[in-house]
Design a protein around this motif. Structure first.
Motif, mmCIF file in Angstrom:
data_model
loop_
_atom_site.group_PDB
_atom_site.id
_atom_site.type_symbol
_atom_site.label_atom_id
_atom_site.label_comp_id
_atom_site.label_asym_id
_atom_site.label_seq_id
_atom_site.Cartn_x
_atom_site.Cartn_y
_atom_site.Cartn_z
ATOM 1 N N HIS A 81 -18.902 17.931 -8.346
ATOM 2 C CA HIS A 81 -18.085 19.429 -8.864
ATOM 3 C C HIS A 81 -18.997 20.163 -8.301
ATOM 4 O O HIS A 81 -19.995 20.285 -7.354
ATOM 5 C CB HIS A 81 -18.074 19.623 -10.256
ATOM 6 C CG HIS A 81 -17.423 18.491 -10.945
ATOM 7 N ND1 HIS A 81 -16.053 18.674 -11.280
ATOM 8 C CD2 HIS A 81 -17.790 17.435 -11.613
ATOM 9 C CE1 HIS A 81 -15.706 17.468 -11.799
ATOM 10 N NE2 HIS A 81 -16.642 16.832 -12.346
ATOM 11 N N CYS B 20 -14.907 25.661 -10.601
ATOM 12 C CA CYS B 20 -15.216 24.481 -9.701
ATOM 13 C C CYS B 20 -14.866 24.682 -8.519
ATOM 14 O O CYS B 20 -13.596 24.857 -7.927
ATOM 15 C CB CYS B 20 -14.651 23.302 -10.423
ATOM 16 S SG CYS B 20 -15.254 21.838 -9.568
ATOM 17 N N GLU C 234 -15.214 22.764 -5.776
ATOM 18 C CA GLU C 234 -15.329 21.479 -5.081
ATOM 19 C C GLU C 234 -14.325 20.508 -5.633
ATOM 20 O O GLU C 234 -14.388 20.169 -6.813
ATOM 21 C CB GLU C 234 -16.933 20.508 -5.139
ATOM 22 C CG GLU C 234 -16.826 19.154 -4.507
ATOM 23 C CD GLU C 234 -16.719 19.374 -2.995
ATOM 24 O OE1 GLU C 234 -17.794 20.425 -2.430
ATOM 25 O OE2 GLU C 234 -16.230 18.796 -2.359
ATOM 26 N N CYS D 116 -12.272 17.912 -7.360
ATOM 27 C CA CYS D 116 -12.605 16.884 -7.904
ATOM 28 C C CYS D 116 -11.571 16.255 -9.023
ATOM 29 O O CYS D 116 -11.888 15.533 -9.921
ATOM 30 C CB CYS D 116 -13.762 17.272 -9.161
ATOM 31 S SG CYS D 116 -12.885 18.754 -10.003
ATOM 32 N N HIS E 192 -8.573 19.706 -11.090
ATOM 33 C CA HIS E 192 -9.492 20.301 -10.488
ATOM 34 C C HIS E 192 -9.394 21.896 -10.585
ATOM 35 O O HIS E 192 -10.028 23.041 -10.804
ATOM 36 C CB HIS E 192 -9.869 20.176 -9.068
ATOM 37 C CG HIS E 192 -10.546 21.143 -8.093
ATOM 38 N ND1 HIS E 192 -11.909 21.525 -8.220
ATOM 39 C CD2 HIS E 192 -10.063 22.087 -7.235
ATOM 40 C CE1 HIS E 192 -12.143 22.371 -7.451
ATOM 41 N NE2 HIS E 192 -10.965 22.684 -6.701
ATOM 42 N N MET F 71 -10.325 23.584 -13.665
ATOM 43 C CA MET F 71 -11.688 23.475 -14.191
ATOM 44 C C MET F 71 -12.477 24.676 -13.981
ATOM 45 O O MET F 71 -13.054 24.977 -13.009
ATOM 46 C CB MET F 71 -12.444 22.492 -13.296
ATOM 47 C CG MET F 71 -13.757 22.105 -13.839
ATOM 48 S SD MET F 71 -14.287 20.508 -13.333
ATOM 49 C CE MET F 71 -16.093 20.527 -13.510
HETATM 50 CU CU LIG Z 1 -14.942 19.908 -10.786
#
Ligand SMILES: [Cu+2]
Length: 344
Positions: free
Chosen positions: A146, A181, A183, A185, A189, A192
């Motif tokens: 993350h 977040c 990145e 994931c 995602h 997040m």
């Molecule tokens: Cu993430």
């Protein structure tokens, strides 16, 4: 509606480094824009000016202008070096937390952020911090990579499974700021997300006091330490852990490591990886027995066992100042004499 806020180009500048990051980014943008424009104009101008005018035209021979080539190469070199030095200096500031920073632990998982304060307060997708104080985040992931990104603070840092990474900031304005977040994931995602709540110091104290947990991280770690029987060996059969944190440790392979969070974590999960000199490999691995939250509690407890004494003596022949990031000690390769008359 305040349109200047709705349609502004940049996120808010809400950390001590945000303004400096923006200044560098804006300079990079304008210098790049200037040269892009210059090159485009020259391409068009030269294409028109030096176009072939008749079917059989043969262009005259051109001489090279060495001074011209040298001077624009040198000018561009100098400009790029200025940006390199500027960027490198800022990078060090952004990446190196002040030693007095308060430490907060973060565990990322698909798809949420779990935050734990040293006093024991836990939060999900929220992080409460006081304004004007340096905050160091010690972060790990339970599953995939993350990235803890705070656009208003101009910082982001990958959060990796299996090790701790850190980032730090000093928030400069009370308020609520986006946490993303950054990145990819997995499926959720994009959800997040969370928020950082920056509070005035007395509000932060009131918030801490209003959410009193049962135990602090150090107390939770101490409980785990006794539950798993760590004290049965450490101190007598195994190296003492008092004052360990931040200190260089002599290993049995002749190398030296600084006992940071990652070293402590690795030594719990994979003890033979870095064996302390003069101690046999008898510690069992605790991999699979401890959750990430329990691991950070244990790390917090071990860190609390006495502050590290400042390093004043050379360790393993390395000066105290150079103890961090030293390259592994290696013997120089033996010199093999080559017989006269050529190689064999
Ligand atoms: Cu993430």
């Amino acid at each position: 509606m305040d349109f200047s806020k709705q349609f502004r180009l940049f996120p808010e500048e809400a950390s001590s480094v945000a303004g400096r990051v923006d200044t560098l980014a804006i300079w990079l943008f304008w210098v790049s824009a200037f040269f892009t424009l210059l090159i485009c104009v020259l391409i068009v101008w030269f294409a028109i000016r030096y176009r072939r005018r008749t079917e059989n035209e043969i262009p005259p021979e051109t001489k090279s202008h060495e001074w011209m080539e040298w001077s624009w190469s040198a000018a561009i070199f100098v400009i790029l070096m200025v940006f390199f030095a500027w960027g490198a200096k800022l990078y060090v500031v952004v990446k190196k937390p002040p030693t007095h920073a308060m430490e907060i632990y973060v565990v990322g998982k698909q798809w949420m952020w779990k935050v734990q304060h040293p006093e024991g307060q836990r939060e999900i997708d929220e992080l409460h911090v006081p304004v004007g104080r340096a905050v160091k985040l010690i972060m790990t992931s339970e599953d995939v990579i993350h990235d803890f990104g705070l656009p208003d603070f101009r910082i982001k840092q990958d959060v990796l499974p299996g090790s701790y990474s850190t980032e730090w900031f000093t928030a400069t304005k009370p308020g609520e700021y986006h946490l993303f977040c950054q990145e990819y994931c997995g499926t959720l995602h994009s959800e997040m997300t969370g928020k950082v709540v920056v509070m005035l110091p007395h509000d932060y104290e009131a918030w801490l006091a209003g959410t009193v947990p049962d135990v602090s991280m150090v107390q939770a770690g101490a409980k785990l330490f006794s539950t798993y029987g760590c004290a049965q060996c450490h101190g007598q059969l195994a190296p003492t852990l008092a004052g360990l944190y931040g200190r260089p440790v002599q290993l049995d392979n002749g190398k030296t490591v600084v006992a940071d969070e990652n070293y402590i974590r690795e030594s719990i999960l994979n003890p033979p990886a870095k064996l302390v000199a003069n101690y046999p490999a008898r510690m069992p691995s605790f991999r699979g027995q401890l959750s990430e939250e329990q691991l950070i509690d244990l790390v917090a407890y071990i860190k609390s066992l006495g502050a590290a004494a400042p390093v004043t003596q050379p360790v393993n022949g390395v000066a105290p100042d150079a103890i961090f990031n030293q390259p592994p000690a290696r013997e120089p390769p033996p010199i093999v004499p080559v017989p006269k008359g050529g190689r064999r």
